[in-house]
Design a protein around this motif. Structure first.
Motif, PDB file in Angstrom:
ATOM      1  N   GLU A  76       0.842  -1.184   0.000  1.00 36.09           N
ATOM      2  CA  GLU A  76       0.000   0.000   0.000  1.00 36.09           C
ATOM      3  C   GLU A  76       0.883   1.241   0.000  1.00 36.09           C
ATOM      4  OE1 GLU A  76      -2.771   1.608   3.354  1.00 36.09           O
ATOM      5  OE2 GLU A  76      -3.758  -0.090   2.368  1.00 36.09           O
ATOM      6  N   TYR A  77       0.544   2.209  -0.844  1.00 37.65           N
ATOM      7  CA  TYR A  77       1.303   3.460  -0.848  1.00 37.65           C
ATOM      8  C   TYR A  77       0.357   4.631  -1.110  1.00 37.65           C
ATOM      9  CZ  TYR A  77       1.243   3.104  -5.963  1.00 37.65           C
ATOM     10  OH  TYR A  77       0.851   3.003  -7.273  1.00 37.65           O
ATOM     11  N   VAL A  78       0.816   5.807  -0.709  1.00 34.25           N
ATOM     12  CA  VAL A  78       0.005   7.018  -0.797  1.00 34.25           C
ATOM     13  C   VAL A  78       0.401   7.800  -2.048  1.00 34.25           C
ATOM     14  CG1 VAL A  78      -0.583   9.205   0.319  1.00 34.25           C
ATOM     15  CG2 VAL A  78      -0.241   7.141   1.692  1.00 34.25           C
ATOM     16  N   VAL A  79      -0.602   8.193  -2.824  1.00 28.91           N
ATOM     17  CA  VAL A  79      -0.395   9.058  -3.976  1.00 28.91           C
ATOM     18  C   VAL A  79      -0.834  10.452  -3.556  1.00 28.91           C
ATOM     19  CG1 VAL A  79      -1.035   9.510  -6.371  1.00 28.91           C
ATOM     20  CG2 VAL A  79      -0.819   7.154  -5.566  1.00 28.91           C
ATOM     21  N   ASN A  80       0.138  11.346  -3.319  1.00 26.57           N
ATOM     22  CA  ASN A  80      -0.180  12.692  -2.839  1.00 26.57           C
ATOM     23  C   ASN A  80      -0.623  13.630  -3.953  1.00 26.57           C
ATOM     24  OD1 ASN A  80       0.370  12.283  -0.076  1.00 26.57           O
ATOM     25  ND2 ASN A  80       2.548  12.347  -0.517  1.00 26.57           N
ATOM     26  N   PHE A  81      -0.030  13.467  -5.141  1.00 22.68           N
ATOM     27  CA  PHE A  81      -0.360  14.351  -6.261  1.00 22.68           C
ATOM     28  C   PHE A  81      -0.991  13.517  -7.370  1.00 22.68           C
ATOM     29  CE2 PHE A  81       3.070  16.503  -4.045  1.00 22.68           C
ATOM     30  CZ  PHE A  81       2.478  17.730  -3.825  1.00 22.68           C
ATOM     31  N   LEU A  82      -2.170  13.934  -7.786  1.00 20.56           N
ATOM     32  CA  LEU A  82      -2.926  13.206  -8.795  1.00 20.56           C
ATOM     33  C   LEU A  82      -2.707  13.825 -10.169  1.00 20.56           C
ATOM     34  CD1 LEU A  82      -6.218  12.971  -6.747  1.00 20.56           C
ATOM     35  CD2 LEU A  82      -4.455  11.224  -6.980  1.00 20.56           C
ATOM     36  N   PRO A  83      -2.713  13.016 -11.222  1.00 20.69           N
ATOM     37  CA  PRO A  83      -2.554  13.578 -12.570  1.00 20.69           C
ATOM     38  C   PRO A  83      -3.785  14.404 -12.943  1.00 20.69           C
ATOM     39  CG  PRO A  83      -2.956  11.213 -12.674  1.00 20.69           C
ATOM     40  CD  PRO A  83      -2.829  11.571 -11.227  1.00 20.69           C
ATOM     41  N   LYS A  84      -3.531  15.568 -13.486  1.00 23.57           N
ATOM     42  CA  LYS A  84      -4.585  16.482 -13.939  1.00 23.57           C
ATOM     43  C   LYS A  84      -4.166  17.070 -15.271  1.00 23.57           C
ATOM     44  CE  LYS A  84      -7.009  16.318 -10.088  1.00 23.57           C
ATOM     45  NZ  LYS A  84      -8.392  15.871 -10.040  1.00 23.57           N
ATOM     46  N   VAL A  85      -5.081  17.784 -15.913  1.00 26.84           N
ATOM     47  CA  VAL A  85      -4.794  18.518 -17.139  1.00 26.84           C
ATOM     48  C   VAL A  85      -5.106  19.981 -16.873  1.00 26.84           C
ATOM     49  CG1 VAL A  85      -5.542  18.904 -19.512  1.00 26.84           C
ATOM     50  CG2 VAL A  85      -5.199  16.588 -18.693  1.00 26.84           C
ATOM     51  N   LYS A  86      -4.175  20.838 -17.267  1.00 26.89           N
ATOM     52  CA  LYS A  86      -4.400  22.287 -17.157  1.00 26.89           C
ATOM     53  C   LYS A  86      -4.695  22.817 -18.559  1.00 26.89           C
ATOM     54  CE  LYS A  86      -1.231  25.746 -16.354  1.00 26.89           C
ATOM     55  NZ  LYS A  86      -0.261  26.488 -15.526  1.00 26.89           N
ATOM     56  N   LEU A  87      -5.869  23.399 -18.699  1.00 22.29           N
ATOM     57  CA  LEU A  87      -6.334  23.934 -19.970  1.00 22.29           C
ATOM     58  C   LEU A  87      -6.359  25.451 -19.865  1.00 22.29           C
ATOM     59  CD1 LEU A  87      -7.827  23.266 -22.716  1.00 22.29           C
ATOM     60  CD2 LEU A  87      -9.916  23.504 -21.397  1.00 22.29           C
ATOM     61  N   GLU A  88      -5.749  26.123 -20.831  1.00 27.56           N
ATOM     62  CA  GLU A  88      -5.697  27.584 -20.819  1.00 27.56           C
ATOM     63  C   GLU A  88      -6.324  28.120 -22.100  1.00 27.56           C
ATOM     64  OE1 GLU A  88      -1.667  28.852 -18.925  1.00 27.56           O
ATOM     65  OE2 GLU A  88      -1.371  26.900 -19.890  1.00 27.56           O
ATOM     66  N   VAL A  89      -7.234  29.083 -21.939  1.00 27.94           N
ATOM     67  CA  VAL A  89      -7.968  29.641 -23.064  1.00 27.94           C
ATOM     68  C   VAL A  89      -8.154  31.134 -22.828  1.00 27.94           C
ATOM     69  CG1 VAL A  89     -10.142  29.554 -24.337  1.00 27.94           C
ATOM     70  CG2 VAL A  89      -9.270  27.487 -23.303  1.00 27.94           C
ATOM     71  N   ALA A  90      -7.982  31.921 -23.882  1.00 25.19           N
ATOM     72  CA  ALA A  90      -8.281  33.355 -23.814  1.00 25.19           C
ATOM     73  C   ALA A  90      -9.538  33.606 -24.631  1.00 25.19           C
ATOM     74  CB  ALA A  90      -7.113  34.171 -24.362  1.00 25.19           C
ATOM     75  N   VAL A  91     -10.482  34.347 -24.055  1.00 28.51           N
ATOM     76  CA  VAL A  91     -11.754  34.629 -24.738  1.00 28.51           C
ATOM     77  C   VAL A  91     -12.146  36.090 -24.535  1.00 28.51           C
ATOM     78  CG1 VAL A  91     -12.614  32.262 -24.517  1.00 28.51           C
ATOM     79  CG2 VAL A  91     -13.152  33.925 -22.738  1.00 28.51           C
ATOM     80  N   THR A  92     -13.066  36.552 -25.359  1.00 25.65           N
ATOM     81  CA  THR A  92     -13.615  37.894 -25.185  1.00 25.65           C
ATOM     82  C   THR A  92     -14.621  37.863 -24.038  1.00 25.65           C
ATOM     83  OG1 THR A  92     -15.314  37.428 -26.839  1.00 25.65           O
ATOM     84  CG2 THR A  92     -13.300  38.521 -27.623  1.00 25.65           C
ATOM     85  N   GLU A  93     -14.926  39.032 -23.517  1.00 32.69           N
ATOM     86  CA  GLU A  93     -15.858  39.142 -22.380  1.00 32.69           C
ATOM     87  C   GLU A  93     -17.203  38.477 -22.672  1.00 32.69           C
ATOM     88  OE1 GLU A  93     -15.646  40.908 -19.359  1.00 32.69           O
ATOM     89  OE2 GLU A  93     -13.640  41.728 -19.602  1.00 32.69           O
ATOM     90  N   ASP A  94     -17.709  38.666 -23.885  1.00 35.04           N
ATOM     91  CA  ASP A  94     -19.029  38.122 -24.203  1.00 35.04           C
ATOM     92  C   ASP A  94     -19.039  36.594 -24.297  1.00 35.04           C
ATOM     93  OD1 ASP A  94     -17.473  38.565 -26.574  1.00 35.04           O
ATOM     94  OD2 ASP A  94     -19.262  38.199 -27.783  1.00 35.04           O
ATOM     95  N   MET A  95     -17.876  35.968 -24.433  1.00 32.86           N
ATOM     96  CA  MET A  95     -17.781  34.502 -24.504  1.00 32.86           C
ATOM     97  C   MET A  95     -17.488  33.864 -23.148  1.00 32.86           C
ATOM     98  SD  MET A  95     -18.296  33.209 -27.508  1.00 32.86           S
ATOM     99  CE  MET A  95     -17.450  31.640 -27.424  1.00 32.86           C
ATOM    100  N   LEU A  96     -17.226  34.667 -22.130  1.00 34.71           N
ATOM    101  CA  LEU A  96     -16.772  34.147 -20.840  1.00 34.71           C
ATOM    102  C   LEU A  96     -17.759  33.162 -20.210  1.00 34.71           C
ATOM    103  CD1 LEU A  96     -14.757  34.047 -18.517  1.00 34.71           C
ATOM    104  CD2 LEU A  96     -15.909  36.054 -17.562  1.00 34.71           C
ATOM    105  N   ASP A  97     -18.999  33.580 -20.019  1.00 41.38           N
ATOM    106  CA  ASP A  97     -19.970  32.712 -19.340  1.00 41.38           C
ATOM    107  C   ASP A  97     -20.228  31.433 -20.114  1.00 41.38           C
ATOM    108  OD1 ASP A  97     -20.199  34.467 -17.217  1.00 41.38           O
ATOM    109  OD2 ASP A  97     -21.915  35.528 -18.087  1.00 41.38           O
ATOM    110  N   LYS A  98     -20.357  31.537 -21.446  1.00 46.40           N
ATOM    111  CA  LYS A  98     -20.596  30.346 -22.268  1.00 46.40           C
ATOM    112  C   LYS A  98     -19.413  29.392 -22.198  1.00 46.40           C
ATOM    113  CE  LYS A  98     -22.357  33.107 -25.739  1.00 46.40           C
ATOM    114  NZ  LYS A  98     -22.553  33.452 -27.130  1.00 46.40           N
TER     115      LYS A  98
END
Length: 112
Positions: free
Chosen positions: A50-72
């Motif tokens: 048994e061992y402890v996994v402290n950090f889990l694999p994730k994906v970081k997604l980065e996107v730039a949008v205009t103000e009117d597209m933010l909520d959508k």
């Protein structure tokens, strides 16, 4: 303009990409990262040990949008990334002052 950073589960990336493409979001940056939130990792058993996994694999997604597209855009990411389980991720939004497309010199919304 806004800069969106979303931390999501890796297996939900394709669904999020499809949702954003459907909205007309043209560019994104994806990085494989590791981290943890409230769950602070978990315990696994490998070959009887048994061992402890402290950090889990994730994906970081980065996107730039205009103000009117933010909520959508935020809604599309949240709906596509949601599994209903702990560790679904977070979405962060930051202001963008200027953008320039290097190749053409276009600026601001035209550069997105």
């Amino acid at each position: 303009m806004k800069y969106i950073v979303a931390i999501i589960k890796p297996h939900r990336l394709e669904q999020v990409r499809e949702a954003l493409t459907g909205l007309g979001v043209e560019g994104m940056t994806v990085s494989e990262v590791k981290g943890h939130g409230r769950q602070k990792g978990h315990t696994e058993v490998y070959r009887g040990a048994e061992y402890v996994v402290n950090f889990l694999p994730k994906v970081k997604l980065e996107v730039a949008v205009t103000e009117d597209m933010l909520d959508k855009t935020m809604s599309a990411i949240a709906e596509a990334a949601r599994t209903g389980q702990i560790g679904d991720g977070k979405i962060f939004v930051m202001p963008v002052e200027n953008v320039m497309r290097i190749r053409t010199g276009e600026t601001d919304a035209d550069a997105l």
